[in-house]
Each structure stands twice: as structure tokens, then as C-alpha cells.
Design a protein around this motif. Structure first.
Motif, short mmCIF file in Angstrom:
data_model
loop_
_atom_site.label_atom_id
_atom_site.label_comp_id
_atom_site.label_asym_id
_atom_site.label_seq_id
_atom_site.Cartn_x
_atom_site.Cartn_y
_atom_site.Cartn_z
N LYS A 109 14.41 8.76 -0.10
CA LYS A 109 14.44 7.49 -0.80
C LYS A 109 13.24 6.73 -0.34
CE LYS A 109 17.21 5.81 3.29
NZ LYS A 109 18.32 4.99 3.68
N ASN A 110 12.09 7.51 0.46
CA ASN A 110 10.96 6.80 0.79
C ASN A 110 9.75 7.66 0.80
OD1 ASN A 110 12.03 4.45 2.49
ND2 ASN A 110 13.13 5.65 4.04
N VAL A 111 9.80 8.64 -0.12
CA VAL A 111 8.73 9.60 -0.41
C VAL A 111 7.60 8.78 -1.06
CG1 VAL A 111 8.06 11.44 -1.88
CG2 VAL A 111 10.20 11.69 -0.66
N ILE A 112 7.99 7.95 -2.24
CA ILE A 112 7.04 7.18 -3.03
C ILE A 112 6.28 6.18 -2.32
CG2 ILE A 112 6.59 6.12 -4.84
CD1 ILE A 112 8.92 7.48 -6.43
N SER A 113 7.15 5.44 -1.72
CA SER A 113 6.45 4.24 -0.85
C SER A 113 5.53 4.93 0.29
CB SER A 113 7.42 3.49 -0.01
OG SER A 113 8.33 4.42 0.83
N THR A 114 5.94 5.95 0.95
CA THR A 114 4.82 6.80 2.17
C THR A 114 3.69 7.13 1.27
OG1 THR A 114 6.80 7.40 3.27
CG2 THR A 114 4.96 8.55 3.88
#
Length: 434
Positions: A66-71
């Protein structure tokens, strides 16, 4: 009204291009560029740039789904923000006319003035000055991107952008000037940093530790990497790009570049194997994740030493870097410090190991810039210079980052709401998802 302010600022910065077009042509007598050196530095600049997308995959694969794109977005935005900052004033702050050995005069290359024509950086007379500026820009891009792994999964995107601007202006650029400008305080003190162990990795590592402490831990600290394949891809891109990082820092297509190329890949290979074997001793399976982390730690550790030490000593640096960083990762896991992707143990500690061992193994025969040989050869001056600088840089980067984090937090809260953290930053910060 708050939403329109960033666009207004960006438009005003664009207007600077009309006011300061920087079209004055330099014509220096007897200044000649070498096509081979120029071609290699153009290539190296592209190689270093690909490291930041590589880092995005490296970090993105490690966080939860759930945090791949933001990272990954945090790394990508560094390429945009830092380029604008560098062109306007960053290059001047890092490499402009000296002010007290600490920072450059922001007027020297403001809006890249004085870079058109056959002008060159004094230490690299065979390549255009604008190429040197663009090469150094890529270092300025990846340094704040490295920090993002420490506060992954819990930072507001807008606040993150403000923090990295402040970090670059007040931490990175003064360190780059102090270390790499001939009049810089660390350069005159005798510190050797071939490609950024001090300037890049130590500054990012200590800032990462400061951020992990300041933002405190995630509510849920279960670590389930989203894509190990992303980590492998990211490592491959980092290793590939690191040849521009280190061999490019030789400043031309020469024997020193070839030697730095060799020490870089040797140290990385040694560190990857060491990390795997330590994991096996601890009862773990030999993992792709471990091999990738070890390889990157080896690249970090050799960075300050790449053009100063022999190939056999590069093996030792890779080995020691992996062993020490692996130990610090283990010790960190026993504390309450939530450095999400272990940026400090890998980059901060790896950079410090490299800095110390440069003071141990550097030799004049590898690079004439080495005036005092390392401790291994019976000379003590360089080693003690590096030890003193290590503590000074660590204090400056750590305390300075804490102050900047506090300032950022007062302007725009750094931490996302608990509900946003639970939903994931991909959706709450960017309205996107895998």
C-alpha cells in the motif's frame, strides 16, 4: 489559497529565466576540452541519474504494497525539485566562490551564469563547466532520496518536499563545498572523499536517523516487502549507475577512472557475499534481499575510497562494511527506533566505515592527491584527520537535520494521520494504488 502558493512560487522562479537569461559567452585563451573526458562525464552523469530510479525500485520493493507508489514517488520528485534548486542557486552554494570555507557565494553561478562557452571547473580543465555542474547535480539528487527509506510509510508528501529543500540548502550543499571545493574547510583540513562517502552517504544516513527518531515509529511495524523483484531490479540499476558515481569522479576517461571502476565492483561483490554468509550463520536462508542489501552496502563503503585504495584493500572495505552494517541493522532492530529500511545502518554506517578505512588504506601510488598515506602504511596524519572529520560531520548532519525537521513540522506537519497510515500513503497522498 494554500494550494495555489506552490504554483505561484514556481511561476516566479520561471520568471527568473526572463530576468537572468545567462547568455554571456566565456572565451578563455588556451582552454581546450578533451572529447574523451567530456564523453565519459556525459555518460557518467547519465549513469548517476539512473541510480535514483534504481533507488526508487530498491526502496519501493521493500515497503508494504500500500506504500510502493508513494515511496517510489519520493525518489522521483527529488530529480525534479533538486534540478530546479541546483540550477537557480544550488550549484553556487556548493561550488561558488568560497565564503569562510563553509559555503559558496550564491551569486557566483546564479541561474547558471558564467557556464556558457569554454569555461571549466579549475580542478577539471578538460570538460565544460556546465557538464561538471550537471554531473554534480546527480549527486545532489540522490542524497535526499536516500533519506526517504527512513521515514517511509508515514510522512506527508508536501512536508517531505519542503524538508528535502531545506536539507539540501543547509546540510548537503555546505558539506559539498567544505569537502570538494579547494577552499572548503574539510578539503583544506586534508579530508579525502572520492565520490561522496562523507558528502552523500553520511549526510543522508544521519538525516535518516534524525528523521526516524523525530517522526517516531509506525503504528504497525510488520515488514512484508511488496516486491522482491523490484529490490533486485533496483540493486542492478544502482550497481550499474554506481560506475558513473565512482569512476566518473575521476573526472575523465583515464586510468584512475578504470581503477575506481575495479575497486567499486570488487567491494560490492565482497559485501554481498559477506551479508549472505552472516545471514546463514544466524540461521536464515540465503535471500535475494540480503544479497541486494549487502551489495549496496559494499557500494556505499567503497565510495569515499574508490580512487584512493588498491583493489585488494577494496575487498577488505566491502567485507568490513557488510559486517559492521549487518551488526548495526541487528542492534537497531532491538531498539524502538523505526528506521523503516535501515538507511542509517546501511548508508550512514557504510559511509563512515568507508571514510575510516580510506584513512587506513589510501596510498599515493593509487592517486597522487593522497599526500599522507593511510594508517596501514605506518602514517597517522590522514587517519586522525578522518576521525576528527567523522565526528564533526556526524554532529553537523544529525543536529542540523533535527532542527530542519522541527522547522518543517512547524510549517507543515510531517506525520500523516493514523487513519491515512493504516490505509496507505499511495491512496491517501496520491490517490493511486498498485
Amino acid at each position: 489559497m494554500k494550494k495555489i502558493i506552490p504554483l505561484i512560487v514556481l511561476v516566479l522562479l520561471g520568471v527568473l529565466g526572463l530576468v537572468f537569461p545567462s547568455i554571456d559567452l566565456s572565451d578563455l585563451n588556451k582552454a581546450e576540452f578533451d572529447t574523451g573526458d567530456t564523453a565519459w562525464l556525459l555518460t557518467s552523469s547519465a549513469l548517476v541519474l539512473i541510480m535514483t530510479p534504481g533507488l526508487a525500485f530498491f526502496y519501493g520493493g521493500m515497503v508494504s504494497k500500500k506504500n510502493v507508489i508513494s515511496t517510489m514517488m519520493q525518489s522521483f520528485i527529488c530529480m525534479c525539485l533538486m534540478t530546479i534548486l541546483w540550477v537557480i542557486v544550488g550549484f553556487s552554494l556548493a561550488f561558488g566562490d568560497d565564503i569562510g570555507g563553509i559555503v559558496g557565494d550564491p551569486r557566483t553561478f546564479f541561474m547558471m551564469r558564467g557556464t556558457l562557452g569554454n569555461v571549466a571547473w579549475g580542478a577539471l580543465p578538460t570538460i565544460p563547466l556546465v557538464l561538471f555542474a550537471m554531473f554534480q547535480l546527480k549527486f545532489a539528487i540522490i542524497t535526499p532520496a536516500l533519506i526517504t527509506g527512513a521515514f517511509a510509510e508515514r510522512i506527508r508528501f508536501n512536508s517531505f518536499m519542503l524538508f528535502i529543500i531545506l536539507f539540501s540548502i543547509f546540510i548537503y550543499m555546505p558539506l559539498a563545498h567544505a569537502t570538494w571545493h579547494p577552499e572548503g574547510i574539510l578539503a583544506k583540513f586534508g579530508v579525502l572523499d572520492f565520490a561522496g562517502g562523507t558528502v552523500v552517504h553520511m549526510s543522508a544516513g544521519w538525516a535518516a536517523l534524525a528523521a526516524a527518531i523525530y517522526l517516531k515509529g509506525r503504528k504497525i511495524q510488520v515488514h512484508n516487502p511488496a516486491r522482491i523483484s523490484y529490490v533486485i531490479l533496483g540493486t542492478a540499476l544502482l550497481w550499474f549507475g554506481w560506475f558513473g558515481f565512482n569512476a566518473g569522479s575521476a573526472g575523465g576517461a583515464n586510468s584512475l577512472a578504470a581503477y575506481a571502476f575495479a575497486t567499486t565492483t570488487t567491494a560490492s561483490a565482497m559485501a554481498a557475499m559477506a551479508w549472505i554468509f552472516v545471514d546463514i550463520i544466524r540461521g536464515k536462508k540465503p535471500s535475494a534481499m540480503g544479497a541486494c542489501i549487502g551489495a549496496v552496502v559494499g557500494l556505499v563503503a567503497i565510495t569515499p575510497a574508490a580512487g584512493f585504495v588498491s583493489i585488494p584493500h577494496a575487498m577488505i572495505i566491502g567485507l568490513v562494511g557488510a559486517l559492521v552494517s549487518n551488526l548495526v541493522v541487528y542492534l537497531r532492530s532491538k531498539t524502538s527506533i523505526d528506521d523503516t529500511l535501515d538507511v542509517f545502518p546501511c548508508h550512514g554506517v557504510g559511509g563512515m566505515v568507508g571514510m575510516v578505512l580510506t584513512g587506513v588504506f589510501a596510498h599515493h601510488n593509487i592517486n597522487p592527491v593522497v599526500v599522507d598515506n593511510g594508517l596501514f602504511f605506518g602514517e597517522t596524519k590522514l587517519f586522525f584527520v578522518h576521525m576528527i572529520a567523522l565526528f564533526a560531520v556526524s554532529f553537523f548532519a544529525f543536529v542540523g537535520s533535527l532542527v530542519l525537521l522541527k522547522i518543517t513540522d512547524l510549517i507543515a506537519p510531517l506525520r500523516v494521520e493514523e487513519t491515512d497510515e493504516e490505509l496507505g500513503l499511495d491512496v491517501t497522498q496520491h490517490a493511486e494504488a498498485l
